[in-house]
Enzyme design. Structure first.
Site, PDB file in Angstrom:
ATOM      1  N   SER A 152      15.979  46.063  88.734  1.00 58.17           N
ATOM      2  CA  SER A 152      16.364  45.316  87.537  1.00 58.17           C
ATOM      3  C   SER A 152      16.618  43.854  87.863  1.00 58.17           C
ATOM      4  CB  SER A 152      17.621  45.897  86.901  1.00 58.17           C
ATOM      5  OG  SER A 152      17.978  45.078  85.796  1.00 58.17           O
ATOM      6  N   LYS A 176      18.385  53.767  86.662  1.00 58.51           N
ATOM      7  CA  LYS A 176      17.771  52.558  86.083  1.00 58.51           C
ATOM      8  C   LYS A 176      17.539  52.751  84.583  1.00 58.51           C
ATOM      9  CE  LYS A 176      15.750  48.613  85.503  1.00 58.51           C
ATOM     10  NZ  LYS A 176      14.447  48.476  85.021  1.00 58.51           N
ATOM     11  N   HIS A 230      20.771  52.234  82.934  1.00 57.60           N
ATOM     12  CA  HIS A 230      21.022  50.783  82.974  1.00 57.60           C
ATOM     13  C   HIS A 230      20.313  50.114  81.792  1.00 57.60           C
ATOM     14  CE1 HIS A 230      19.426  46.778  83.777  1.00 57.60           C
ATOM     15  NE2 HIS A 230      20.527  46.520  84.457  1.00 57.60           N
ATOM     16  N   ASN A 231      19.052  50.448  81.599  1.00 59.88           N
ATOM     17  CA  ASN A 231      18.291  49.824  80.505  1.00 59.88           C
ATOM     18  C   ASN A 231      18.845  50.244  79.146  1.00 59.88           C
ATOM     19  OD1 ASN A 231      16.706  48.948  82.617  1.00 59.88           O
ATOM     20  ND2 ASN A 231      14.791  49.265  81.531  1.00 59.88           N
ATOM     21  N   GLU A 291      21.704  48.172  78.521  1.00 66.52           N
ATOM     22  CA  GLU A 291      21.173  46.835  78.195  1.00 66.52           C
ATOM     23  C   GLU A 291      20.783  46.776  76.696  1.00 66.52           C
ATOM     24  OE1 GLU A 291      18.032  45.588  81.016  1.00 66.52           O
ATOM     25  OE2 GLU A 291      16.856  45.060  79.257  1.00 66.52           O
TER      26      GLU A 291
HETATM   27  P1  NBP Z   1       2.947  45.398  84.022  1.00 64.11           P
HETATM   28  O1  NBP Z   1       3.843  46.535  83.632  1.00 64.11           O
HETATM   29  O2  NBP Z   1       2.488  44.478  82.977  1.00 64.11           O
HETATM   30  O3  NBP Z   1       1.670  46.012  84.778  1.00 64.11           O
HETATM   31  C1  NBP Z   1       0.655  45.195  85.229  1.00 64.11           C
HETATM   32  C2  NBP Z   1       0.215  45.594  86.611  1.00 64.11           C
HETATM   33  O4  NBP Z   1      -0.236  46.957  86.630  1.00 64.11           O
HETATM   34  C3  NBP Z   1      -0.969  44.753  87.071  1.00 64.11           C
HETATM   35  O5  NBP Z   1      -0.837  44.503  88.451  1.00 64.11           O
HETATM   36  C4  NBP Z   1      -2.147  45.670  86.782  1.00 64.11           C
HETATM   37  O6  NBP Z   1      -3.300  45.390  87.530  1.00 64.11           O
HETATM   38  C5  NBP Z   1      -1.561  46.982  87.194  1.00 64.11           C
HETATM   39  N1  NBP Z   1      -2.318  48.151  86.747  1.00 64.11           N
HETATM   40  C6  NBP Z   1      -2.486  48.690  85.528  1.00 64.11           C
HETATM   41 BR1  NBP Z   1      -1.826  47.974  83.984  1.00 64.11          BR
HETATM   42  N2  NBP Z   1      -3.232  49.785  85.510  1.00 64.11           N
HETATM   43  C7  NBP Z   1      -3.568  49.971  86.791  1.00 64.11           C
HETATM   44  C8  NBP Z   1      -4.354  50.948  87.426  1.00 64.11           C
HETATM   45  N3  NBP Z   1      -4.861  51.978  86.752  1.00 64.11           N
HETATM   46  N4  NBP Z   1      -4.524  50.842  88.756  1.00 64.11           N
HETATM   47  C9  NBP Z   1      -3.992  49.807  89.448  1.00 64.11           C
HETATM   48  N5  NBP Z   1      -3.227  48.850  88.899  1.00 64.11           N
HETATM   49  C10 NBP Z   1      -3.015  48.937  87.570  1.00 64.11           C
HETATM   50  O7  NBP Z   1       3.611  44.555  85.207  1.00 64.11           O
HETATM   51  P2  NBP Z   1       5.109  44.032  85.402  1.00 64.11           P
HETATM   52  O8  NBP Z   1       5.669  43.441  84.151  1.00 64.11           O
HETATM   53  O9  NBP Z   1       5.068  43.224  86.636  1.00 64.11           O
HETATM   54  O10 NBP Z   1       5.940  45.365  85.675  1.00 64.11           O
HETATM   55  C11 NBP Z   1       5.652  46.242  86.745  1.00 64.11           C
HETATM   56  C12 NBP Z   1       6.587  47.430  86.652  1.00 64.11           C
HETATM   57  O11 NBP Z   1       7.941  46.965  86.773  1.00 64.11           O
HETATM   58  C13 NBP Z   1       6.525  48.172  85.311  1.00 64.11           C
HETATM   59  O12 NBP Z   1       6.769  49.536  85.520  1.00 64.11           O
HETATM   60  C14 NBP Z   1       7.652  47.564  84.529  1.00 64.11           C
HETATM   61  O13 NBP Z   1       8.130  48.417  83.510  1.00 64.11           O
HETATM   62  C15 NBP Z   1       8.682  47.370  85.633  1.00 64.11           C
HETATM   63  N6  NBP Z   1       9.688  46.335  85.363  1.00 64.11           N
HETATM   64  C16 NBP Z   1       9.362  45.198  84.716  1.00 64.11           C
HETATM   65  C17 NBP Z   1      10.321  44.230  84.484  1.00 64.11           C
HETATM   66  C18 NBP Z   1       9.980  42.948  83.789  1.00 64.11           C
HETATM   67  O14 NBP Z   1      10.906  42.165  83.529  1.00 64.11           O
HETATM   68  N7  NBP Z   1       8.713  42.681  83.508  1.00 64.11           N
HETATM   69  C19 NBP Z   1      11.629  44.434  84.933  1.00 64.11           C
HETATM   70  C20 NBP Z   1      11.936  45.585  85.627  1.00 64.11           C
HETATM   71  C21 NBP Z   1      10.960  46.535  85.835  1.00 64.11           C
HETATM   72  P3  NBP Z   1      -4.400  44.348  86.972  1.00 64.11           P
HETATM   73  O15 NBP Z   1      -3.835  42.991  87.229  1.00 64.11           O
HETATM   74  O16 NBP Z   1      -5.572  44.642  87.805  1.00 64.11           O
HETATM   75  O17 NBP Z   1      -4.586  44.665  85.515  1.00 64.11           O
END
Ligand code: NBP
Length: 478
Positions: free
Chosen positions: A130, A184, A187-188, A191
């Site tokens: 988080s 987690k 936590h969300n 939130e």
């Molecule tokens: P996203 O949740 O937007 O996912 C994008 C990533 O997933 C890209 O690297 C994409 O690759 C990859 N991907 C997908 Br979509 N399908 C795929 C597949 N079949 N094989 C391989 N790669 C694949 O990214 P994020 O916002 O960085 O979040 C990542 C994780 O962390 C999620 O589970 C999210 O819920 C969690 N999270 C996010 C936050 C936040 O603030 N954003 C906070 C805490 C936790 P590509 O580039 O090739 O499409």
């Protein structure tokens, strides 16, 4: 030959890229891989100077770039992408390699993956992360779950990458299987409740008192030096202050009033229903987002069900303080419910969660970080089981002190037709909690009437059924 990396990060969208940079800045060698290579190129181009990165374009090269036993964090979209990535990785890995899923996976999926990978002699850690984009880079709160000895291997890395509060890292082992992702998830959920309460206070100032965003920002600024001091209160002031220069208006007034959700709040509420835990604050926050999403319907309803706008008056300092106290009391309820849910889950799933440690690692890095969490840490530090935080000295005193204001604010909102589901349901929960005898006796009578479901009596042991529709006589049920 290039030096092998300590850690592999797979998935380089905002979270993965920033976690990779965080690890590299802390001195770890980081191998990089993303399905579409452009993200990898961009990361190395912009931030390659920050540390020791090894960019790879093929999964086999990514795996080959890691020292053994390998440690890989996957940061891809939750759900099927996680399974797809694991399926692709497994044939390339060896016994004892560790896969860490750092995304927001559903804990039951993590349980399933944990068991499947254990059969293949691989170690799987479901780790809640988080702190959003900034936290991932500067130090998030990390909630790893899996086998304890696997955690021991990643502990030096994880504790270095995590946020630090008073010299304590905001990362700790949570429990086996999906325990880390479960915590987690809650936590969300908390939130969600925290943010809903903030928006309800905002709505009262806006709708009942007619204040504009900058004035409301000043009030939230004031609250930063109170018990409410938290990251979310802090960023509320920034969001409310932001002006859209072109429109000459606060940006918040131009943002569409439809809240989106990715699922963790809904999962928390659904799990509370499964466990039979009264989770009113978080659940109301999920429903409020659902109602916000019915924008067309709301526009239609406003025409059919008009409501006279309240006569607006400037709030006195006492009015402002009352809303702050109502917010604080409702926040206590949301946290008390969330911690009660984790207590129930710990028993149900055999996790032995250390809730004092959970509160400790939420003090920094994460979205709900707040001064308030120190009070929860203190409550758990006393030892013994805590059935409900509201009954602990500090929180009991706080809700008792807030009670008059809390009722006043709920009445004010009801009188003026302002929806405050989290404020009011928290107060109702509180009123239900502090009564040893509620009205469910009548409910049991009704259930027995139509379904012969039986009831228990205060004055006799055993179960009973009354033949309501026949001779009206009561029979003891064996
Ligand atoms: P996203 O949740 O937007 O996912 C994008 C990533 O997933 C890209 O690297 C994409 O690759 C990859 N991907 C997908 Br979509 N399908 C795929 C597949 N079949 N094989 C391989 N790669 C694949 O990214 P994020 O916002 O960085 O979040 C990542 C994780 O962390 C999620 O589970 C999210 O819920 C969690 N999270 C996010 C936050 C936040 O603030 N954003 C906070 C805490 C936790 P590509 O580039 O090739 O499409």
């Amino acid at each position: 030959m290039t030096e092998l990396s300590d850690l592999g990060v797979l998935g380089l969208a905002v979270m993965g890229a920033n976690l990779a940079r965080n690890a590299a800045r802390k001195g770890f060698g980081v191998a990089l891989y993303n399905r579409h290579g452009e993200r990898t190129d961009k990361l190395v181009e912009e931030f390659g100077h920050e540390g020791r990165f090894t960019a790879t374009k093929e999964l086999k090269d990514f795996v080959a770039a890691l020292s053994k036993p390998r440690v890989i964090i996957i940061m891809v979209k939750a759900g099927k992408p996680v399974d797809d990535v694991i399926d692709d990785l497994v044939p390339l890995l060896e016994a004892d390699d560790i896969i860490i899923d750092g995304g927001n996976s559903l804990f039951t999926d993590t349980n399933r993956r944990f068991d499947a990978l254990k059969d293949k002699k691989l170690r799987f850690i479901g780790m809640g992360v988080s702190g959003g984009e900034e936290g991932a880079l500067e130090g998030p709160s990390m909630m790893p779950g899996g086998e304890h000895d696997a955690y021991r291997r990643i502990e030096p890395m994880v504790t270095k990458m995590a946020a630090q509060v008073d010299g304590t890292p905001c990362a700790a082992y949570i429990g086996v299987g999906g325990a880390g992702h479960y915590v987690k998830m809650v936590h969300n959920g908390i939130e969600y409740a925290d943010m809903q309460l903030i928006t309800e206070a905002y709505d009262l100032f806006k709708t009942v008192y007619g204040l504009g965003a900058p004035d409301i920002a000043d009030i939230f600024e004031q609250w930063k030096s109170s018990d409410l001091d938290s990251y979310l209160i802090d960023i509320t002031t920034t969001v409310l202050r932001k002006q859209d220069e072109a429109a000459g208006k606060p940006l918040v007034d131009l943002i569409v009033d439809e809240a989106e959700q990715k699922g963790t709040g809904r999962w928390t509420a659904r799990n509370a229903l499964d466990l039979g835990v009264p989770l009113t604050g978080i659940t109301e926050a999920v429903y409020a987002r659902a109602l916000s999403g019915q924008r067309k319907l709301r526009a239609e309803a406003e025409k059919i069900l008009p409501h006279e706008a309240p006569a607006q008056m400037k709030p006195s300092q006492a009015d402002i303080d009352a809303i702050r106290e109502a917010l604080y009391a409702s926040k206590i309820i949301a946290y008390a419910q969330g911690f009660e849910q984790m207590t129930a889950a710990s028993k149900e799933y055999g996790w032995d969660l250390k809730l004092g440690e959970v509160a400790t690692i939420w003090r920094g890095g994460c979205i709900i970080r707040a001064r308030f969490l120190d009070r929860i840490v203190e409550a758990y530090a006393k030892g013994g089981e805590i059935p409900n935080l509201v009954l602990q000295d500090y929180f009991r005193d706080a809700v008792l002190k807030a009670e008059v204001s809390w009722r006043k604010v709920v009445v004010l909102a009801v009188q003026h037709g302002v929806a405050i589901p989290a404020f009011s349901s928290s107060l109702s929960y509180y009123d239900g909690l502090r009564r040893s005898r509620g009205p469910a006796n009548l409910l049991q009578g009704l259930r027995d009437f139509f379904g012969a479901h039986t009831y228990r009596r205060l004055d006799k042991d055993g179960s009973f059924h009354t033949r309501w529709g026949q001779d009206g006589k009561e029979e003891a049920i064996k």
